[in-house]
Design a protein around this motif. Structure first.
Motif, PDB file in Angstrom:
ATOM      1  N   ILE A   1      36.976  52.721  62.911  1.00 11.50           N
ATOM      2  CA  ILE A   1      37.482  53.480  61.765  1.00 11.50           C
ATOM      3  C   ILE A   1      38.688  52.732  61.226  1.00 11.50           C
ATOM      4  O   ILE A   1      39.664  52.521  61.951  1.00 11.50           O
ATOM      5  CB  ILE A   1      37.881  54.916  62.163  1.00 11.50           C
ATOM      6  N   SER A   2      38.621  52.312  59.967  1.00  8.21           N
ATOM      7  CA  SER A   2      39.739  51.626  59.325  1.00  8.21           C
ATOM      8  C   SER A   2      40.433  52.617  58.391  1.00  8.21           C
ATOM      9  O   SER A   2      39.774  53.371  57.675  1.00  8.21           O
ATOM     10  CB  SER A   2      39.243  50.414  58.542  1.00  8.21           C
ATOM     11  N   ILE A   3      41.769  52.584  58.392  1.00  7.62           N
ATOM     12  CA  ILE A   3      42.553  53.576  57.657  1.00  7.62           C
ATOM     13  C   ILE A   3      43.574  52.873  56.764  1.00  7.62           C
ATOM     14  O   ILE A   3      44.244  51.924  57.186  1.00  7.62           O
ATOM     15  CB  ILE A   3      43.275  54.521  58.643  1.00  7.62           C
ATOM     16  N   SER A   4      43.681  53.360  55.533  1.00  6.31           N
ATOM     17  CA  SER A   4      44.671  52.842  54.589  1.00  6.31           C
ATOM     18  C   SER A   4      45.327  54.010  53.865  1.00  6.31           C
ATOM     19  O   SER A   4      44.798  55.117  53.848  1.00  6.31           O
ATOM     20  CB  SER A   4      44.014  51.904  53.575  1.00  6.31           C
ATOM     21  N   GLU A   5      46.494  53.735  53.280  1.00  7.15           N
ATOM     22  CA  GLU A   5      47.119  54.734  52.417  1.00  7.15           C
ATOM     23  C   GLU A   5      46.290  54.798  51.142  1.00  7.15           C
ATOM     24  O   GLU A   5      45.916  53.771  50.584  1.00  7.15           O
ATOM     25  CB  GLU A   5      48.565  54.357  52.112  1.00  7.15           C
ATOM     26  N   SER A   6      46.012  55.999  50.682  1.00  3.62           N
ATOM     27  CA  SER A   6      45.142  56.165  49.526  1.00  3.62           C
ATOM     28  C   SER A   6      45.872  55.878  48.227  1.00  3.62           C
ATOM     29  O   SER A   6      47.043  56.218  48.071  1.00  3.62           O
ATOM     30  CB  SER A   6      44.583  57.588  49.489  1.00  3.62           C
TER      31      SER A   6
END
Length: 142
Positions: free
Chosen positions: A37-42
């Motif tokens: 799962i890759s996560i970034s600030e939207s």
């Protein structure tokens, strides 16, 4: 009489088809085994920020997040996509090569959070306050 009956059947079929398009999925269904799962600030609704600040590949953490996603309850979601924005974008990668793009409005401790599929912002998947805490812990956000 046959024409009236046929028109009635066609109208009923059309009404059912249109109502099916309006149906909100009750759950988010993972496609396969999640590999990471890759996560970034939207940056906002409708797209995904590819500048990921975190990639989770540890099975225990993935399993916890997957459980939260599966327990989220779907319902219509009122959102102003021009003014509101989610907190995070998630790229879910599956072992078979498939992906899901989700956006997350992360609630504060004691509040609900909301997942949406990218491009389907009006269908929210609500996460309980208890699962919000699990998300915050998994994302190391306090």
């Amino acid at each position: 009489m046959k024409k009236i009956y046929l028109l009635f059947i066609l109208a009923l079929a059309l009404a059912l088809a249109l109502s099916a398009c309006q149906t909100v999925h009750e759950k988010i269904e993972p496609l396969d085994d999640i590999s990471k799962i890759s996560i970034s600030e939207s940056g906002g609704y409708g797209g995904i920020n590819n500048d990921f600040f975190m990639t989770i590949s540890e099975k225990k953490t993935i399993s916890g997040i997957e459980g939260v996603i599966k327990r989220a309850n779907g319902k219509k979601h009122v959102v102003d996509v021009s003014d509101d924005k989610p907190d995070y974008d998630l790229l879910i990668n599956y072992a078979d090569g498939g992906t899901h793009l989700l956006q997350l409005v992360l609630g504060s401790e004691g509040e609900e959070s909301i997942f949406t599929y990218v491009g389907h912002e009006k269908n929210g998947f609500y996460v309980s306050p208890e699962d919000t805490k699990l998300l915050r812990d998994s994302l190391e956000l306090q």
